[in-house]
Motif scaffolding. Structure first.
Motif, PDB file in Angstrom:
ATOM      1  N   TYR A  37      25.079 -29.095 -29.196  1.00  0.00           N
ATOM      2  CA  TYR A  37      25.699 -28.407 -30.321  1.00  0.00           C
ATOM      3  C   TYR A  37      25.147 -26.987 -30.371  1.00  0.00           C
ATOM      4  N   GLU A  85      24.952 -23.638 -32.854  1.00  0.00           N
ATOM      5  CA  GLU A  85      25.197 -23.097 -34.191  1.00  0.00           C
ATOM      6  C   GLU A  85      26.086 -21.858 -34.128  1.00  0.00           C
ATOM      7  N   SER A  86      25.962 -21.093 -33.065  1.00  0.00           N
ATOM      8  CA  SER A  86      26.712 -19.835 -32.965  1.00  0.00           C
ATOM      9  C   SER A  86      28.216 -20.066 -32.947  1.00  0.00           C
ATOM     10  N   ASP A 111      29.458 -23.280 -33.912  1.00  0.00           N
ATOM     11  CA  ASP A 111      29.661 -24.452 -34.773  1.00  0.00           C
ATOM     12  C   ASP A 111      30.524 -25.478 -34.047  1.00  0.00           C
TER      13      ASP A 111
END
Length: 216
Positions: free
Chosen positions: A154, A156-157, A159
């Motif tokens: 995964y 975060e940048s 999502d």
């Protein structure tokens, strides 16, 4: 297979799946006791792993809930769920490729390039995944207990979740019997290793949701 499909006056598609999902369970929920053969046939039509329309096929996304076992849906194995999830994309360009390569669970080594990947990269927007869980389980992804998270990629940048699959192995549940007792729908199937699988459907906030899927 054609005879089985012709027994119903409607085609099942990803576009109308949620509508039929509600209607079928709602009809079953209202009557306590053992399911009839007709109800079991319709359940299996609803849960078929592949929808076929002429020469076109599409994966039934609900089949992803049958790729691992859990006595509480919060314990579902997320990477197994995503392995053949049809609501992702295979990007032609991947600007985040080098960020993905630096992920602790990247499996292909430092020399891998996007152009020379041995299997396709799939990208799954977390909102799309959450929509699926909201519709058919009514839980948030942040409620998952972490089963299989040592294999989850995964970023975060973006999502988004990522995985790498080139074959196909949809989850399969073929109901052989079932019953409704005190508002809980219990369905049973014989698994490949001859153990009995149990799928539990309950009603919550005017939705029919998957509560558990386990072997006994």
């Amino acid at each position: 297979a054609e005879d089985e499909v012709s027994a119903f006056e409607y085609d099942m598609t990803n576009d109308n799946l949620s509508e039929h999902w509600y209607g079928i369970w709602d009809g079953i929920y209202k009557n306590e006791g053992a399911l009839t053969d007709e109800q079991i046939e319709e359940i299996n039509y609803l849960l078929q792993p592949i929808f076929t329309h002429g020469e076109l096929t599409e994966v039934n996304p609900v089949s992803c809930f049958f790729t691992s076992y859990y006595e509480d849906v919060r314990d579902i194995n997320l990477p197994e769920f995503l392995s053949y999830f049809p609501k992702g994309e295979i990007p032609k360009e991947l600007p985040e490729f080098y960020e993905l390569k630096s992920h602790e669970f990247w499996p292909f080594g430092d020399d891998a390039t996007f152009e020379d990947m041995p299997v396709p990269i799939h990208r799954y927007n977390s909102e799309v995944v959450q929509d699926m869980f909201s519709e058919y389980t009514e839980i948030n992804l942040n409620e998952l207990t972490g089963v299989g998270f040592d294999k989850v990629l995964y970023l975060e940048s973006t999502d988004a979740y990522y995985n790498f699959t080139s074959d196909f192995g949809a989850g399969i549940f073929n109901c052989t019997e079932g019953n409704v007792k005190e508002g809980i729908i219990k369905l049973y199937s014989i698994s490949r290793n001859e153990t009995r699988e149990v799928l539990t459907i309950t009603k919550s906030n005017n939705k029919y949701v998957i509560q558990s899927f386990y072997r006994e």
